[in-house]
Design an enzyme around this catalytic site. Structure first.
Site, PDB file in Angstrom:
ATOM      1  N   CYS A 245       0.810  -1.220   0.000  1.00 57.22           N
ATOM      2  CA  CYS A 245       0.000   0.000   0.000  1.00 57.22           C
ATOM      3  C   CYS A 245       0.842   1.267   0.000  1.00 57.22           C
ATOM      4  O   CYS A 245       0.310   2.366  -0.097  1.00 57.22           O
ATOM      5  CB  CYS A 245      -0.956  -0.007   1.183  1.00 57.22           C
ATOM      6  SG  CYS A 245      -1.963  -1.503   1.231  1.00 57.22           S
TER       7      CYS A 245
ATOM      8  N   HIS B 102      -9.212   3.391  -0.571  1.00 62.92           N
ATOM      9  CA  HIS B 102      -7.788   3.105  -0.709  1.00 62.92           C
ATOM     10  C   HIS B 102      -7.469   2.320  -1.978  1.00 62.92           C
ATOM     11  O   HIS B 102      -7.303   1.107  -1.948  1.00 62.92           O
ATOM     12  CB  HIS B 102      -7.342   2.328   0.547  1.00 62.92           C
ATOM     13  CG  HIS B 102      -5.898   1.989   0.584  1.00 62.92           C
ATOM     14  ND1 HIS B 102      -4.920   2.736  -0.029  1.00 62.92           N
ATOM     15  CD2 HIS B 102      -5.243   0.964   1.192  1.00 62.92           C
ATOM     16  CE1 HIS B 102      -3.740   2.183   0.191  1.00 62.92           C
ATOM     17  NE2 HIS B 102      -3.907   1.105   0.922  1.00 62.92           N
TER      18      HIS B 102
END
Lengths: 480, 400
Positions: free
Chosen positions: B88, B345
């Site tokens: 991420c 996200h």
């Protein structure tokens, strides 16, 4: 003289009340009302006959050293693999030497006693472990569903430290097709119960027992406990009358507490007898299934040296109720439920990888750094201790027999689980070492940071498309 | 310590798509939108770009492997394009790589562009693919999800600091409520409504003790940055944003397998923060930093970030949450655009989206959520899990 040197028992955590089954299925088969008493032991969704056999085998290590075992026999009619060594899986998970000779006894419910007789007839074997395990399945609402339960038992046979020595045995083999399953059958089928009882149970068990008594030159009155498996509660009692046995000489059948555990059952009852036995007692155990085996043992003084004699009692007491019959069906693969697309995602198992990493996957063996002494899992070339970092200083270190403490945990509703929410956490092992494990045989509400846990070998997934079960270790609340 | 990247490069243009469930748009379409906004903002043309870095994580879903999808989408004329993937934190990696390349003089204008398409899998949550250690994970690791991994941080944090589940969840709920309020003011956010603390606390549990509103959403989007050398930046615009620090730290997994980690913080964030502050010359982050965009994938993550970045004292972030320290009108606004909580996200884009907010804040272009006179903005990007992760921290300022 060869005999039993140690024993272990494994009963799965869950119990299903027969009343629960009756309430769910009595509308369809009201006749099962007569059986609707007590409860039966139920394997969790992540257990099968191999994992239970391993758990029972591990339970023996209180009294014997795994290094001395050179033969391992598995006995079961429900081994999950037809072509992949179930006993080899057990040999690995039990962390026995690869030099162990293994074999599987199957095909009928007397396979447990047959394995035991075989072990007792091998004077050259230093220490043989027999593990009998079954989880037979009856169709919903049937008598078999009411009666059959899941469980496993392990017996170590050797020449040193014998707690019960063999006096003799007697075997009968008949093609008596009372219960049967073929290759493709998931469920046990049976012929009429009255026929099984009158033509089989009432005839073959007495024939085997009398054959053994005659062979050994002993009267039935000389026996302290007579063990034979139950067909049903009433049949078990009626057979005692036919054998002209005083009630206190008949070993309790355990139907009301665990159900009939197939090839494991006579041996589980044998453990129950050994738990209470005094030195000098004579114990006769008979099985029933495509004939009958009967074995006669005499208990020795060494039985007092066992570190823990009350293993069956502990297993009987350690339990939780499975209140939901539908959940039972699901655990047993009898329910087509909506798994969701996430649940349907199954990554192929790499068998070459599983073989290469067998120490980690199958044995839960990691390493201890020879330079700094840090236990770590899985084994890597560089030490995980930042103050050490030594290279190639690792020696094997087993974690499966270590007590752990729950460092942290969660109950995950997003991850796919056969028993949601998925419980998992981080385990810190006593003596050092930390790793992440699924948690089983427990509920979120009972978990606490720091609580003791022990390791248990379970089936992590079943890939039916590719015919492979993935096994690994999970943590469960400390049972001892 | 090495000289570092401070004041060596500047951002002269940025773009960011609206984040959301783009059922009708491809990764290629999102890439083009973020890119067009960025070059328009920078006042340059495609041909001016010398090199590009493309961040994306779950290539299996839609975008595909390699840097070719970026080069092809933008029809970049045979220039060097590199794909970066670091969980991420991939977006911050792309900006870091582009910045280093420009600072080295090997190129003059570089593009960093991150994109992620996550919704073409048919179920909620992140794709359930093997991550660390590939297919080995399936053999020896629980079938964990991101919420579960971070939930274990909360379990341990509550236990260590004596918070009852109710107290702990209330603190976390305040963090999420703050971000949702900010997200409501941000047009490009995915979720744009205020949510009150009681609703958050009573939401269904995803991974105990975390509930629905403790988790960020799964979203799609793209974001881009154009980077040049700092001393040339004013030639492009009057208000470039200068780099003060760009640090990556990666866990060696001590936390994961060695018994020392206490399970109530993210060591890698702490280590990365120390290096970033040193690179930026920041002595007292609580006083010097104007605002933060941190990786609030879960509310508990944001709580421990406050402590790991040395803004709050260990075990006492709750006091700062309770006092409103991180709210939009507080001393150090955190997630002024609503954060991952409101944006969701899209893995490869998030790190660049965070920088986009700090860039716009430092330029004073954030309208009703504009922070008063910001000087330094920090972004914190977390890839992986509390016990084994990649952390990317960047610090930006509007003055050299």
């Amino acid at each position: 003289m060869a005999g039993i040197t140690a024993y272990g028992v494994y009963l799965p955590y869950y119990r299903l009340k027969r009343e629960t089954i009756f309430k769910a299925m009595g509308w369809f088969t009201p006749g099962i009302a007569g059986h609707a008493k007590g409860e039966k032991a139920i394997a969790n969704y992540d257990e099968d006959s191999v994992t239970m056999a391993i758990a029972a085998g591990m339970d023996c290590f209180t009294d014997i050293s795994r290094e001395k075992i050179n033969t391992l026999y598995l006995a079961s009619t429900t081994l999950p693999n037809k072509e992949r060594g179930n006993a080899s899986i057990a040999c690995g998970a039990l962390n026995l030497s690869p030099n162990t000779r293994v074999a599987e006894f199957s095909g009928c419910l007397k396979s447990g006693t047959t394995a035991l007789i075989t072990a007792l007839n091998e004077p050259n074997s230093e220490l043989t472990m027999i593990s009998a395990s079954d989880c037979r399945l009856g169709k919903a609402g049937g008598t078999q569903e009411q009666l059959s339960g899941d469980g496993a038992v392990a017996i170590a046979v050797g020449n040193e430290g014998v707690i019960a020595s063999l006096i003799g045995y007697y075997s009968l083999s008949y093609d008596f097709a009372d219960y049967r399953r073929m290759d493709s059958d998931k469920f046990t089928r049976s012929w009429e119960q009255r026929w099984i009882r009158d033509a089989g149970y009432f005839k073959m068990i007495p024939e085997a027992i009398n054959g053994l008594l005659t062979k050994c030159g002993i009267q039935i009155n000389d026996i302290t406990k007579v063990i034979y498996p139950p067909l049903s509660i009433r049949d078990h009692r009626d057979l005692a009358k036919r054998l002209v046995l005083e009630p206190d000489k008949v070993q309790a059948h355990l139907i009301e507490s665990i159900g009939s555990t197939g090839s494991a059952h006579p041996l589980i009852m044998l453990i129950a007898a050994l738990e209470e036995a005094q030195p000098g007692d004579k114990i006769l155990v008979a099985s029933f299934g495509s004939g009958s085996d009967a074995l006669l043992f005499q208990v020795t003084e060494d039985i007092k040296k066992l570190k823990n004699r009350n293993k069956l009692k502990r297993n009987l007491d350690y339990k939780g109720e499975l209140e939901n019959y539908i959940k039972y069906l699901s655990f047993k693969g009898m329910l087509a439920k909506e798994m969701g697309i996430r649940g349907e995602e199954i990554t192929p198992t790499s068998l070459s990888l599983a073989w290469r990493e067998r120490n980690a996957v199958l044995r839960l063996v990691g390493s201890k750094c020879k330079a700094c002494g840090t236990p770590q899992y899985p084994t890597e070339r560089l030490c995980i201790n930042p103050d050490c970092g030594a290279m190639d200083q690792m020696e094997d270190y087993s974690f499966s027999d270590k007590t752990g403490h729950l460092f942290t945990y969660t109950a995950d509703h997003l991850a796919y689980s056969e028993d949601p929410p998925a419980l998992y956490g981080i385990v810190d092992f006593e003596g050092g070492g930390r790793y992440w494990f699924d948690l089983t045989d427990c509920r979120l509400e009972s978990l606490e940071v720091g609580q003791p846990v022990q390791m248990t070998f379970r089936r992590r997934y079943l890939d039916e498309i590719r015919s492979v079960a993935g096994y690994f270790w999970k943590a469960m609340p400390f049972k001892g | 310590m090495a000289e570092g990247i401070k004041n060596k490069v500047a951002i002269i243009g940025m773009g960011c798509t609206k984040f959301g469930e783009h059922w009708d748009r491809s990764a290629e379409s999102l890439i083009v939108e973020a890119f067009e906004e960025a070059i328009t903002d920078a006042g340059i043309e495609k041909k001016d770009i010398d090199a590009a870095w493309h961040s994306t994580c779950f290539d299996e879903v839609n975008v595909g492997k390699s840097a070719i999808p970026l080069a092809a989408a933008l029809k970049l004329p045979y220039i060097p394009v590199t794909r970066v993937e670091n969980f991420c934190a991939s977006g911050t990696e792309a900006v870091r790589a582009a910045s280093y390349a420009v600072a080295s003089g090997s190129c003059d204008i570089a593009l960093a562009l991150g994109v992620e398409k996550l919704k073409d899998i048919g179920y909620g949550g992140l794709p359930d693919f093997s991550q660390l250690r590939g297919i080995y994970n399936r053999q020896i690791f629980p079938n964990v999800t991101a919420p579960g991994q971070f939930a274990m941080l909360a379990t341990r944090y509550f236990n260590r600091y004596g918070l009852s589940p109710e107290e702990g969840k209330r603190t976390l709920a305040k963090i999420s409520a703050k971000s949702h309020a900010n997200g409501a003011l941000t047009p490009k956010a995915h979720l744009r409504r205020k949510v009150d603390v009681e609703t958050i606390m009573n939401a269904p549990i995803i991974a105990w003790p975390l509930g629905l509103f403790d988790c960020c959403g799964v979203t799609e989007g793209a974001a881009a940055a154009i980077i040049v050398r700092a001393d040339e930046a004013k030639a492009f615009r009057s208000d470039p944003v200068y780099v003060k620090a760009l640090q990556i730290a990666v866990s060696p997994e001590e936390e994961y397998r060695y018994n020392k980690w206490d399970g109530t913080h993210v060591e890698t964030t702490y280590r990365c923060g120390v290096r970033a502050y040193e690179e930026a010359g920041i002595k007292n982050p609580r006083e010097e930093i104007s605002m933060m965009e941190v990786h609030d994938c879960f509310s508990i993550t944001e709580l421990v970030i406050y402590e790991d970045l040395q803004i709050s004292l260990r075990g006492r972030a709750k006091e700062d949450v309770d006092s409103g320290f991180f709210e939009l009108n507080g001393k150090m606004p955190c997630q002024s655009d609503g954060g991952l909580k409101s944006f969701g996200h899209p893995i490869g884009a998030s790190g660049i989206r965070m920088i986009y907010e700090e860039y716009k804040q430092l330029q004073g272009k954030c309208g009703e959520r504009q922070i008063k006179n910001p000087r330094l903005g920090l972004t914190h990007n977390l890839g992986g899990f509390p016990a084994n992760c990649v952390i990317g921290i960047s610090i930006w300022g509007n003055e050299l």
